[in-house]
Structure formats: C-alpha cells, structure tokens
Scaffold this active site. Structure first.
Site, PDB file in Angstrom:
ATOM      1  N   GLU A 262      14.954  35.465  -3.669  1.00 26.80           N
ATOM      2  CA  GLU A 262      15.245  37.104  -3.927  1.00 26.80           C
ATOM      3  C   GLU A 262      15.515  37.717  -2.814  1.00 26.80           C
ATOM      4  O   GLU A 262      16.262  38.040  -2.202  1.00 26.80           O
ATOM      5  CB  GLU A 262      14.185  37.652  -5.032  1.00 26.80           C
ATOM      6  CG  GLU A 262      14.026  39.008  -4.912  1.00 26.80           C
ATOM      7  CD  GLU A 262      15.201  39.881  -5.598  1.00 26.80           C
ATOM      8  OE1 GLU A 262      15.097  40.364  -6.595  1.00 26.80           O
ATOM      9  OE2 GLU A 262      16.410  40.048  -4.817  1.00 26.80           O
TER      10      GLU A 262
ATOM     11  N   THR B 279      21.673  41.653  -4.951  1.00 33.57           N
ATOM     12  CA  THR B 279      20.941  40.879  -5.535  1.00 33.57           C
ATOM     13  C   THR B 279      21.184  41.217  -7.245  1.00 33.57           C
ATOM     14  O   THR B 279      20.458  40.882  -7.943  1.00 33.57           O
ATOM     15  CB  THR B 279      19.533  41.154  -5.052  1.00 33.57           C
ATOM     16  OG1 THR B 279      19.251  42.177  -5.330  1.00 33.57           O
ATOM     17  CG2 THR B 279      19.342  40.665  -3.871  1.00 33.57           C
TER      18      THR B 279
ATOM     19  N   CYS C 216      -6.444  38.373 -22.077  1.00 30.35           N
ATOM     20  CA  CYS C 216      -6.417  39.009 -20.825  1.00 30.35           C
ATOM     21  C   CYS C 216      -7.592  39.711 -20.739  1.00 30.35           C
ATOM     22  O   CYS C 216      -7.824  40.753 -21.030  1.00 30.35           O
ATOM     23  CB  CYS C 216      -5.073  39.980 -20.723  1.00 30.35           C
ATOM     24  SG  CYS C 216      -5.066  40.518 -19.033  1.00 30.35           S
TER      25      CYS C 216
ATOM     26  N   THR D 201      15.877  47.186  -5.487  1.00 28.17           N
ATOM     27  CA  THR D 201      16.261  46.035  -4.660  1.00 28.17           C
ATOM     28  C   THR D 201      16.135  46.569  -3.218  1.00 28.17           C
ATOM     29  O   THR D 201      16.178  47.862  -2.917  1.00 28.17           O
ATOM     30  CB  THR D 201      17.887  45.522  -4.970  1.00 28.17           C
ATOM     31  OG1 THR D 201      18.189  44.586  -4.068  1.00 28.17           O
ATOM     32  CG2 THR D 201      18.849  46.959  -4.890  1.00 28.17           C
ATOM     33  N   TYR D 202      16.181  45.736  -2.260  1.00 26.25           N
ATOM     34  CA  TYR D 202      16.134  46.031  -0.948  1.00 26.25           C
ATOM     35  C   TYR D 202      17.404  45.438  -0.122  1.00 26.25           C
ATOM     36  O   TYR D 202      17.551  45.716   0.971  1.00 26.25           O
ATOM     37  CB  TYR D 202      14.883  45.627  -0.282  1.00 26.25           C
ATOM     38  CG  TYR D 202      13.622  46.204  -1.001  1.00 26.25           C
ATOM     39  CD1 TYR D 202      13.297  47.459  -0.764  1.00 26.25           C
ATOM     40  CD2 TYR D 202      13.074  45.248  -1.957  1.00 26.25           C
ATOM     41  CE1 TYR D 202      12.197  48.008  -1.394  1.00 26.25           C
ATOM     42  CE2 TYR D 202      11.916  45.893  -2.472  1.00 26.25           C
ATOM     43  CZ  TYR D 202      11.518  47.227  -2.310  1.00 26.25           C
ATOM     44  OH  TYR D 202      10.427  47.604  -3.177  1.00 26.25           O
ATOM     45  N   ASN D 203      18.291  45.001  -1.159  1.00 23.98           N
ATOM     46  CA  ASN D 203      19.509  44.345  -0.579  1.00 23.98           C
ATOM     47  C   ASN D 203      19.330  43.443   0.648  1.00 23.98           C
ATOM     48  O   ASN D 203      20.014  43.340   1.454  1.00 23.98           O
ATOM     49  CB  ASN D 203      20.453  45.444  -0.105  1.00 23.98           C
ATOM     50  CG  ASN D 203      21.017  46.145  -1.253  1.00 23.98           C
ATOM     51  OD1 ASN D 203      21.257  45.768  -2.311  1.00 23.98           O
ATOM     52  ND2 ASN D 203      21.257  47.524  -0.999  1.00 23.98           N
ATOM     53  N   THR D 204      18.155  42.658   0.282  1.00 25.74           N
ATOM     54  CA  THR D 204      17.838  41.574   1.324  1.00 25.74           C
ATOM     55  C   THR D 204      17.670  40.217   0.820  1.00 25.74           C
ATOM     56  O   THR D 204      17.174  40.356  -0.275  1.00 25.74           O
ATOM     57  CB  THR D 204      16.709  41.765   2.176  1.00 25.74           C
ATOM     58  OG1 THR D 204      15.558  42.152   1.497  1.00 25.74           O
ATOM     59  CG2 THR D 204      16.903  43.047   3.088  1.00 25.74           C
TER      60      THR D 204
END
Lengths: 812, 441
Positions: B394, B329, B65, B317-320
C-alpha cells in the site's frame, strides 16, 4: 389499495380537469397545447413483476417505459388500464446491462430510449428494430454505476450520462464513443439535466452537495459551481418555462429552487420535506408547482407549491414502498402523473383524486393562556358573522395563511386567505391561579412517612380554603396509614436511635407554617442575607424557592445541590478560607444544616420501603404467621402490623378503587395537581390501579403547568419522583449547555473551561483569576464573570465589573 | 494535530487508550472516530449511559475481545451500572437479553437478519425497544464488533491499569507493541529510517505494474456479464475456503465468556452449509442513499458522523506506495473494501471481482478474512505472513523494527485495518438497516 372508481363514465367531459377546481380558460388552453388530443383516464395501476427504478414517458403520452433491476418493459397507457406492450428484457440469461438505474425516452424520436445500467454501461435502444432484441448501442466507458442519462431536448443524437465515478459523458449516437468527458472533480454524479432553454447548458448534481453548470462545448471546466445541499444532491430539474430556475432535491430533505439568472445562484424557494428527496419534477403549466418523492421511509408523492413550503398542495398516497420514479404524463398536461415504485406497481395518478392535506389542515387555533385567557383564531368568514365580538386590542389580526392576490394564470385559488384572532379574557379574580402556585410550592411529596405527608398537605390545602382537597388528604391518611401511623411511630423509634433525628423533625415542623411569603422572608433572614441583597428580585425568589423546597419537602435534591456546589469548588472553599472568612462562615452554616439532613434522608426512603414491604406482605401472603417468617424485621413492627390487621380486617388495598376514582375525578375536574400529588405520595399503593398512560398524561400536564408558572424546581422534583419511565427520563435529556469561548467567541467543544482554539482557559474568575470549574456566573454585557460567591462578594462593594472593563455589571 | 487529538481524547475519555494511540497514525480518521464514539457513548441519545456501555461489552464479548470488555466494564461501573449484570447476560434486564440474538447474528451472520427479528424486538410489550433505541443499539453493536476486529488486527494490548495489563496475553497478534510505542515511539521513527530490501522493491513494483495493467486492459477487454457474475460468485465462494489453517478453538478467557452464551455460534460462510442467501445488491440498498437517511432520521447526527467516518476511511490515501510517490491507490483500496463486502455477500454491479484476485494474494486474504470474521483467531503468524507482502504494497514503509521480535504496527498496517474495520461495520449496518427498513415499510 384498489384504484378509485372514476366518478361518472363520460370520458369526453373529464379531460383530466378536476371537477372541484375548474378553471375554464385553462382547460381550453391545455387542450390546445395537447393538439386537440386531450388526455383522459383515471387513477389506475398495474403490477410489475419487479421493483421499478425509473420510468419515462413517450412524447405522445401514450406509452411509458419502466426500468429496474429485473424489469424493463413498455406499457401502453389506455383509458382504463395499463397494457404491456413490449418486454425489452430478452435473452435467456439477461445480463447486467439490463439492470437499469435510470431510463429515458427521447422526446424527439419515439423509437429511441436510453438506459443507465448499474454496471456502468450506457445502452441505447431502438424500438424500430425488427428483431426481438432492440438493443442498439453500448457505451462502456464509465467505470462505475451510471446514475443518470439524459437526452438533449432538441438535438436527436445527443445523450448525456452521469456516473458514480465522477464523470459526465456526452455521446453522439452516430459515433461509437463519447464525444466529450466532463470531470466534476468532486464526487459521484447523481443527476444530469440539459437545460430546456439554453441549448448548450446542462446541470449536474453531486454526492458532496455541489451543483455544477456546464457548457457542452467546454469539457475542460465547469461554468459555475455552488453548494446546494448538505450531503448528496439526488436530483435536479430545470423549470420548463422559466429559463433560470433549477430545482434540486437532496438527502438533507430539502427541495430548493435556484434562480440561475444572477451571477450567483440564488436560492429563491426552499421546501422542507420529511425524508430525503429522490426525484423532483416541475408540474407542467403550473409555474410554482413541483412534484417530489422520497428515497426512504416516506412512500407518498407530494406536489408542492414552492411559495407555500409548509404544506403540500396535493398528495398521492397509493404506493406501499418508496416511489422511485415520477413523471408527468404529458409535457403540457398538469393533471396526470405516473409513478413507479419499489412495491412493484406502476400508477397513474389523477389530480382530482389526490388528497389535499390543506383540506384536512385545521385553520382554527385555540389556546389557553396561563391565566385562563382563551385565544381563538379562525377563518375570517366564520367569525365575521358574529357581530357581538369586540375587537381585541385595536383589532389585531393574525393571519395564519398569508393572503395572496389571486393570480389569474393559476388554476387553483388558495383555500384560506386570512383569519381573525379573538381573545376571551377571564376576569382577574376567578382566574387567579395563586392557589396553584402556593400549593405546588408547599406540598410535601416525599421524604416523610405517609401520614405526615398527608397531614401536611391537608393543612396546606386548608390554608388555601380548599376544603375538599384537604378532606381528601385527611381521608387518604386514614385509609392508608392505619398501617402507616403505627409503622411511622415505629419509624420514629428506629430513627430515634440516631442522634440527628430530632433536628430533622424540627426543621420540618418549622417549615410547616403554610404562609408562603412569611416563610420566604424568614428564610431570607436565616441564610440568604448577603445573597439577596445583591441579587435582583427575580433570581432571589427562585433561589429561595429552591431552598424553600428543600426544606418543606425534605428531599435530598437541594441538599445535593448545595453539597455539590461546595464539593465541586474545592479551590473555592480553599480560597475562601483565606480571603473571605466572612463568606466562609456563612457558607458553612448552610452545609452544616444540610449535612445531617442529607444523612437522615438517605435513611428515609429505605424506611419507607420497609413500610411498604410490611404493608404489602400481609395481603400478599394473607397469613400472619407467614409474614413473620418472611420478613425478619424488628419484632416491633410486626406486632404493630398484626395489630392493625386485627383492627381493620380489611386488606390495605380495599379502598384502592375509591381512591382511584377520586384521582380520576380530580383530573377530570382539571385539578391535575391534586391527582399527581396524591399519586406521588401514595406511590406503589395506588400506582397499579391506574394505567400507565393515564398517569403519564397527568404527569405531563402537571409538569407543563408547573413550567408555565416557572416553578422549575418543583417540576423537576415531580419528574424525579414520578415512577413513569417516560417522565423520569424527561430531565435526563438535553442536559448539555453550549457555551462560547470568551476570548475567540467560538463554541467550546468538550470542556467548559478550556478553549480548543485559542488554548486558553476561557472561564477565569475575574476576582481571583483562577479557572472556574463549577458554577460560573457571568455578565451578559461584558462576558466577565467568575465564581458565584466571589462575584456576589465583589458586587456588594462595587457596581463595576471586577475585570476592570468599566462595564456596569448587573448580575441578576 | 496529534497533540490536540490526544488532549481531546484524554479529556473526554479520562484516559488515552491504546486504540487511540494506534489510530493516531491517521489523525484525520482518529478525529472522526473519536467524535463518533464520543457521541455514541456520551451525548444525547435514546439509550441510558450504562446501557450503552453494556451493549459495548456484549458486542466486544462476541469476539472475545477482553481488551474492550475490560475497558467498558470500568466505564459501565463508572456510570453507575449494576455490577450484577456483569455476571452474564442472563443477569441483565430482559430488554438487553432480547438484544442478544441480534448481537449474535450481526457479529457472525448479518445476512440472516430479517424483518421478523426486528419485529420481535419492537413488538409492544414491557421489554420492547423503540426504533430510536434500536438504531442506537445497532450502531453501538456494529461499532464494537468492528472495533474488536481492529483491536485484534492491530494486536492491541490491555490498558496498563486494567486487569491483565501487564501479564495477560490476549489471543491476538502481539501485546507488546503498544508498550513499545508509548515508551519511545519507535513506530514513528521507523517509518522514516527503515531499510528496504531489494526483494520488497520488486514486490511493490510488481503490484504497481499489475494495477497499471488492470487500469489499461479494463478499457480493452470487456468481460461478458455472465463472466462478471460468476467472478463474484467465485470470489464469494472462495472467500469461505480462505480459512486460517489453525482452526483450533481458542478457549475464551474466563472473564469474557460470561457475557455471551452460545459460544459455538460463529461466522459461517453462507454457501457452505447449503444455505442459499440471495446476494445483497449494493445498488439497491446503499449506505449513502438509504442507510444514512434511516439512521439520521431515528438518531439525529449519527448518520452524518458515520458517513464522515466511512468516507475518511475509504478515501484515506497518501498517494504513495513504498518509495513511489503519486500513486493512485484507489484501486487497491476498493479491492479490499469490496472483498470484505463480498465476504458478506454484498455485490457491486459495477465492480469486476476478478480484480480482487489479481491484487490481493492469498495470505492477505486470509488475514482479511480472519480479522473481519473471526478476529479472535488472528495470530501473529498470520499477521506476519501477510505483512511480508503487504507492508510493501500500500504505502509500504518497511518497518523492520530494531528488535526482531517486536512488531510495531506501522501506518499502512493500521490503514489496512481501518479499511477492514469500516468496511465490516458498513456491511453489518447495511444488513441491519435493511431489515429495519423492511420492517418499517
């Protein structure tokens, strides 16, 4: 480790009561509690085939079940040994249901067991089943690993489980599914425990540090919640007698005892252990005793008296890997403890075989003070016999251990009760350590040729009437600088080329005057005038020490410091140009003196290196001609070396053993100062003769002494000059200074001059209203301050705070 | 939040590096990340500063890298490191050379680390390590291995001031995206105003449907234990076949190759070469219970910081999901996490590895596997091919950037990468720490 052989062989008389601490009335009581069937046995163990995860005992204390990933067995506990009774892990290919994270034996029904499987299944086992497979019921309601199962203490059919998925479930063993589900609304459940006295209550502990109390009838929400630990709470245990007490143990290495009787859970005891606490178990019949074992690193089992949280009252050290399960063998017997471990052993520990750290604890304390006074504390019983003893300042007694009134219900008396302190004072004259301070301040350790250093130090020692030490220095000079003198002359030659060499020598000569106070005051006059007037005595003396150092030792540290000061505060300088011409003049006089000094000093070490090279190479090669070819330096030095070689006919390390013995002698005498100073001055010449550890020891002792005398600069100097790695890095640790914002009083995280929270530049100079990025001095009373120079200047004319807050500031 | 973080990062690092710019999609994580990194590199610790950067270089170089290597070469020199060391590991002190072996194994085959390796490093001699130093080094190594994964996974380009900042193309996905972002924050805009194709809608719905099904059927149909075990084995075995078809050796860039010898030593799937490594049971040595305690004991506060970081990454998570709100999710996240651990042979008893197959499709697996195991081989094609599926899954704000060629990493993309990175770091750490624990007992 083989189990200890039981002393004596008459089983009837043992009854599990430690012979050393008999408590007769207790014996009869526990005997009664056991219903006449008193336990007996010895410390013993047996090998399991696999690491254990949990153990549990049958109600009659005659059998123990061991469960783990690859083991699920019942052992009978007999007089002399464990006997395998039953292997519950049956079937050709045992399923994950047998991989147990926890196991519990019902305390009402001795045929009933429950396990928590790592795959999230709760299994009950019925030992009364005729078939080989005793598996009874399977509850597959949890989605994640079940960490804990718990039977209701009085209700036969009630089972509680707590799982990684954050739910607790209550099962009725007569039904196929759970009766109720409790959602902790926080993270994974690590432990669940039914309260022993309150029929409906259970406690649950969580991975996020919370403890919740639930009423079994109300699955909708918890009765009470509080944060018990920082990080996961691995375990909890209700006190068997006191209904309100709950002990919890967590990853934060604490065991805490909570009193739940009040409206707010109150922490009443806290024991700090050395590793995260995996299990806690109250000791039966002992109100304040609790057994703990740890999750990692520490393999011992401790029994604590919670009132005495610093030292375990008993310790079992048999296991060789972490202990995963502990359980008291019988509900009413405090002397038998069973434990299972990752090292695949099952132990029965007997209390009388426990090691008691308190026996090994040293109830005597001894300490020297700075000025040679000796304080000695010991058990009163030891000292009181000595009638000649004069009480120390009105008989001040410092108890090491608090004396407690013996509780008749306690079996164990406290070992030590109180202690007395005596102080032996040395008379002022002989104990005076002035010579140490003076020597420390005046010794030159580096930055000049060896011969000069030795001469200087000899002079210092002589000045203080330490003739032997002076003699030593002189001898060192003779031993090591027969080469060195020539080379140093040589050095001077080479330095003579640089124009600045002369002032350098001057400055050294100037400071060679060995009268400590005189030189200080002269220094005052020469540079510190405006400073010392305004600065209180204390700091001025350190300030001057600092400068004193810089001059006498000729090192580049303080020069650096001065230089750094000036460089860092560019705007300072800039401003001074305009507002403060006077100060500027003064300030400049310092750096100007410092500059050439610094330049020369950059040269010096390398010159010394050369010197060492030359000193080394002859005896390494042992051949003069080779030396010539190897070190192509100025012909000058080569000639001189060969001269000295011919003169001496001795390798330069000839005297090393003698010098080493000298140093050892001084160190042995307690004069570690001389030893270390010589060590530093001689550097590589002698370093290899003395082993690292001894050197390190000397250094630490000397540094410790210096710091006790608050000779911070010198101690730092010594640290810097030392060649020991361990010492060298001493002054590189903890170099952070934490400060709070002057506006919002919150800690400032990253930068020293801007506050993240109130977004203001916190450290403004009260005089010039600019941000201070370098040295910042502030009043501890009103927390106003600013650039060092500005504040000093300001306080020459005013005694009030420059910020106008009206505070009468004292800058010390 | 973003600005404070930027300010903070700038103040501590003296620059706003591209990694920070990408991570800021998830400021909560970024904060924890920066705090940890700052602590590891600058605060009190057992290792001297230049050692820390050098270890960073060693670790990043293992994955070729160049981005991280260049970055830390600068820092290394800045804190007074000896430039000679940069000519290769053999020029560094013996002590660091000794670490080379551990570095190699950690990066590619952490399951091979045994307590003998640890013993080797700790045995008393002149160049030995202390336990605290070793823990520090191990944390640094794993941190930079996984950061290398992130760098390649998100296609982070060299800093503008570094060598190759403009011209040098690392063998990673795209090196233009960042310049784009820094110039105009396309990425952020895109998230809100992006068109969605009907096709993608279907995919999202399909995935959600699958998750729902799994949720339900889990209660009904209970796979037998043997079945569960074989599922894990199958997944483990399969994970090694999930291999990028483009297996050509990308020549390591001249600059980087100096820092490590033995280029041939790469990720090896364990069952492939007849090596049989016993499965690592997560329940027997978990980060929460064991790893944390060990790290915190020997290198105070770092356990806490790492714990926080893992936690945030795992629970982020944004629960979307695309345009669907309030979607749990966790299932998908857990599948990804466990899949990565599965690749390292870490098995959770309480997980049904069949779920992985249902939730992660092949191209996504290829992507995960490549980023985690051989990040240097990540290609744009791989990235795009999984992305077609994944950006809709996602939380799928579809990011069709205005310029067709420019792939701007979007929040969910970065999110996935964070998961990969943290899961990998934890897996490596678990192996190393277990070895150390065994050494200690």
């Amino acid at each position: 480790m083989p189990p200890a052989v039981p002393p004596g062989s008459e089983p009837a008389s043992r009854r599990g009561v430690p012979a050393s601490r008999p408590a007769m009335e207790k014996m009869s009581r526990s005997g009664a509690a056991l219903g006449g069937a008193a336990l007996s046995g010895r410390t013993m163990f047996c090998h399991l085939d696999a690491p254990a995860n949990a153990i549990s005992v049958c109600r009659d204390a005659a059998q123990v079940v061991v469960a783990g990933r690859n083991i699920f067995k019942i052992y009978g506990i007999e007089e002399e040994q464990f006997v395998e009774k039953l292997n519950l892990r049956v079937g050709r290919k045992p399923s994950l249901n047998f991989s147990c994270a926890d196991v519990v034996w019902h305390q009402m029904d001795e045929n009933l067991l429950a396990t928590a499987a790592t795959n999230g299944v709760v299994v009950t086992w019925n030992l009364g089943k005729p078939s080989r497979n005793k598996q009874d019921q399977l509850f597959t309601e949890h989605k994640r690993t079940v960490n804990k199962v718990c039977f209701h203490p009085t209700e036969v059919y009630m089972l509680l489980s707590g799982s990684q998925d954050g739910y607790m479930k209550c099962f009725d063993l007569r039904k196929k599914d759970s009766v109720s589900t409790f959602s902790g609304q926080s993270e994974s459940v690590r432990d669940v425990q039914f309260s022993i006295r309150d029929y409906f209550t259970f406690a649950a502990t969580f991975e996020n540090g919370n403890v919740q109390l639930w009423d079994i009838r109300r699955p909708d929400r918890y009765e009470r919640m509080f944060t018990a630990h920082n990080g996961p709470v691995f375990c909890c245990d209700w006190h068997p007698e006191d209904r309100g007490w709950l002990a919890t143990g967590g990853r934060d290495k604490m065991v805490k005892v909570w009193d739940m009787n009040t409206t707010r859970a109150k922490e009443i005891y806290c024991v700090q252990t050395i590793a995260s606490v995996a299990r806690v178990k109250w000791r039966p019949e002992c109100k304040h005793h609790i057994a703990t074992c740890s999750m990692m690193v520490d393999h011992n089992i401790y029994v604590w008296d919670v009132r005495r949280p610093f030292i375990p009252s008993a310790m079992f050290e048999e296991h060789k890997d972490v202990t995963t399960g502990i359980v008291w063998r019988h509900l009413h017997d405090p002397y038998f403890l069973l434990s299972g471990s990752k090292d695949s052993t099952l132990y029965q520990h007997i209390f009388k075989d426990a090691s008691q750290p308190i026996d090994r604890a040293n109830p005597e304390g001894l300490c020297y003070s700075l000025y040679g006074d000796l304080a000695f504390a010991a058990k009163e019983s030891l000292i009181s016999s000595d009638s000649n003893r004069k009480p120390y300042i009105g008989d001040r007694r410092h108890p090491i251990f608090f004396k407690r009134k013996l509780d008749p219900t306690e079996q164990f008396e406290y070992i030590s009760s109180s202690s007395a302190l005596s102080v032996f004072e040395t008379d002022v004259e002989s104990g005076s350590m002035d010579w140490f301070v003076h020597t420390a301040k005046q010794y030159a350790l580096a930055g000049r040729p060896l011969a000069e250093l030795c001469d200087h130090n000899a002079k210092v020692a002589k000045g203080l009437d330490r003739n032997q030490v002076a003699q030593t220095w002189t001898m060192l000079r003779i031993i090591y600088s027969s080469l060195g003198t020539v080379s140093s002359a040589n050095l001077n030659h080479s330095m003579g080329k640089g124009s600045a060499a002369l002032p350098l020598m001057n400055s050294f000569n100037l400071k060679d005057i060995p009268s400590g106070l005189g030189s200080e005051s002269r220094l005052d006059r020469s540079k510190g005038e405006s400073r010392t007037e305004n600065i209180l005595l204390d700091s001025s003396s350190t300030l001057i020490n600092n400068e004193d150092n810089e001059e006498t030792e000729g090192s580049d540290v303080p020069a650096d410091y001065l230089l750094g000061d000036v460089e860092a505060d560019e705007d300072d300088l800039y401003m001074m140009d305009h507002e403060n011409p006077h100060a500027e003049e003064q300030e400049y006089s310092l750096p100007q003196e410092a500059f050439p000094l610094r330049h020369e000093i950059v040269d010096n070490p390398s010159a010394l290196d050369h010197l060492q090279d030359k000193a080394d190479s002859p005896h390494v090669s042992g051949n003069e001609a080779e030396t010539v070819s190897l070190t192509p330096v100025e012909s000058f030095s080569l000639i001189s070396i060969s001269h000295s070689l011919y003169e001496n006919r001795l390798p330069s390390d000839f005297f090393n053993p003698i010098v080493r013995d000298t140093l050892l002698f001084y160190a042995e005498q307690g004069d570690v100062q001389t030893a270390v100073s010589v060590l530093i001055v001689l550097g590589d010449r002698i370093r290899k003769e003395i082993d690292e550890q001894t050197q390190e020891h000397w250094y630490t002792s000397y540094i410790d002494l210096l710091q006790r005398f608050q000779l911070w600069n010198i101690s730092n100097e010594v640290i810097k000059l030392s060649t020991c790695r361990a010492i060298n890095c001493l002054n590189q640790a903890s170099t952070t200074l934490h400060i709070n914002c002057s506006n919002c009083k919150r800690p400032m995280s990253n930068r020293g001059w801007i506050c993240d929270r109130c977004r203001q530049c916190a450290s403004m100079c009260a005089v010039c209203h600019h941000v201070v990025k370098g040295l910042f001095v502030w009043c501890q009373g009103c927390s106003h301050g600013g650039h060092l120079q500005h504040i000093m200047k300001w306080l020459e004319t005013s005694s009030h705070c420059p910020a106008g807050c009206g505070h009468l500031c004292e800058y010390t | 939040m973003m600005h404070t973080l930027f300010a903070e990062s700038f103040a501590t690092l003296g620059r706003l590096d591209n990694v920070t710019l990408v991570m800021v999609f998830h400021p909560q994580y970024l904060e924890s990340f920066l705090k940890t990194q700052h602590y590891l590199l600058q605060m009190d610790g057992p290792l001297p500063l230049h050692y820390r950067h050098y270890i960073g270089i060693m670790a990043a170089a293992r994955h070729q890298c160049s981005y991280l290597v260049n970055l830390h070469v600068n820092d290394f020199l800045h804190v007074g490191g000896d430039p000679k060391w940069l000519n290769g590991l053999e020029n560094a002190p013996q002590k660091l050379q000794n670490l080379g072996e551990l570095n190699k194994m950690l990066a590619h085959r952490p399951w091979l680390i045994t307590k003998e390796h640890i013993e080797q490093l700790l045995k008393t001699e002149e160049n030995s390590w202390s336990l605290a130093e070793l823990i520090h080094a191990v944390v640094l190594l794993t941190h930079y291995h996984s950061l290398a994964s992130f760098t390649f996974g998100c296609g982070i380009s060299p800093e503008i001031d570094c060598e190759g900042g403009h011209t040098f193309r690392p063998p990673s996905v795209s090196n233009y995206c960042i310049c784009d972002m820094t110039n105009g924050y396309h990425g952020v805009d895109d998230i809100h105003a992006s068109p969605t194709t009907t096709e993608s809608v279907c995919e999202v719905e399909a995935l959600m449907e699958k998750m729902k099904q799994l949720q339900e059927c889990r209660d009904e149909e209970e796979a037998s234990q043997e079945e569960m075990a074989t599922r894990f084995e199958r997944e483990k075995r399969e994970s090694m076949f999930v291999c990028s078809s483009e297996d050509e050796e990308s020549a390591p860039t001249r600059d980087v190759s100096r820092h490590f010898e033995d280029t041939s030593y790469g990720y090896k799937d364990f069952s492939r070469h007849g090596m049989h490594v016993p499965t690592f049971r997560a329940q027997d040595y978990s980060w929460e219970d064991h790893g944390y305690s060990l790290v915190n004991r020997l290198y105070p506060d770092v356990g806490q910081l790492l714990d926080e970081k893992f936690h945030i990454a795992y629970n982020l998570t944004y629960n979307t999901m695309a345009m669907h709100k309030d979607v749990d999710t966790s299932m998908l996240r857990r599948a990804i996490w466990n899949y990565i651990h599965c690749m390292f042979g870490i098995r959770y008893d309480d997980y049904d590895y069949g779920e992985i197959n249902q939730l992660l499709d092949r191209s996504f697996k290829v992507y995960i596997k490549t980023v985690v195991c051989t990040p240097e081989k990540t290609t744009k094609r791989m990235y795009d091919s999984f992305w077609r599926q994944f950006e809709h899954s996602e939380k799928g704000q579809t990011t069709l950037s205005p310029l067709p060629l420019l792939t701007t990493p979007s929040a969910p993309q970065v999110h996935v990468n964070l998961l990969l990175v943290e899961a990998r770091m934890q897996a490596e750490l678990l192996y190393a720490l277990r070895a150390i624990t065994r050494y200690m007992t």
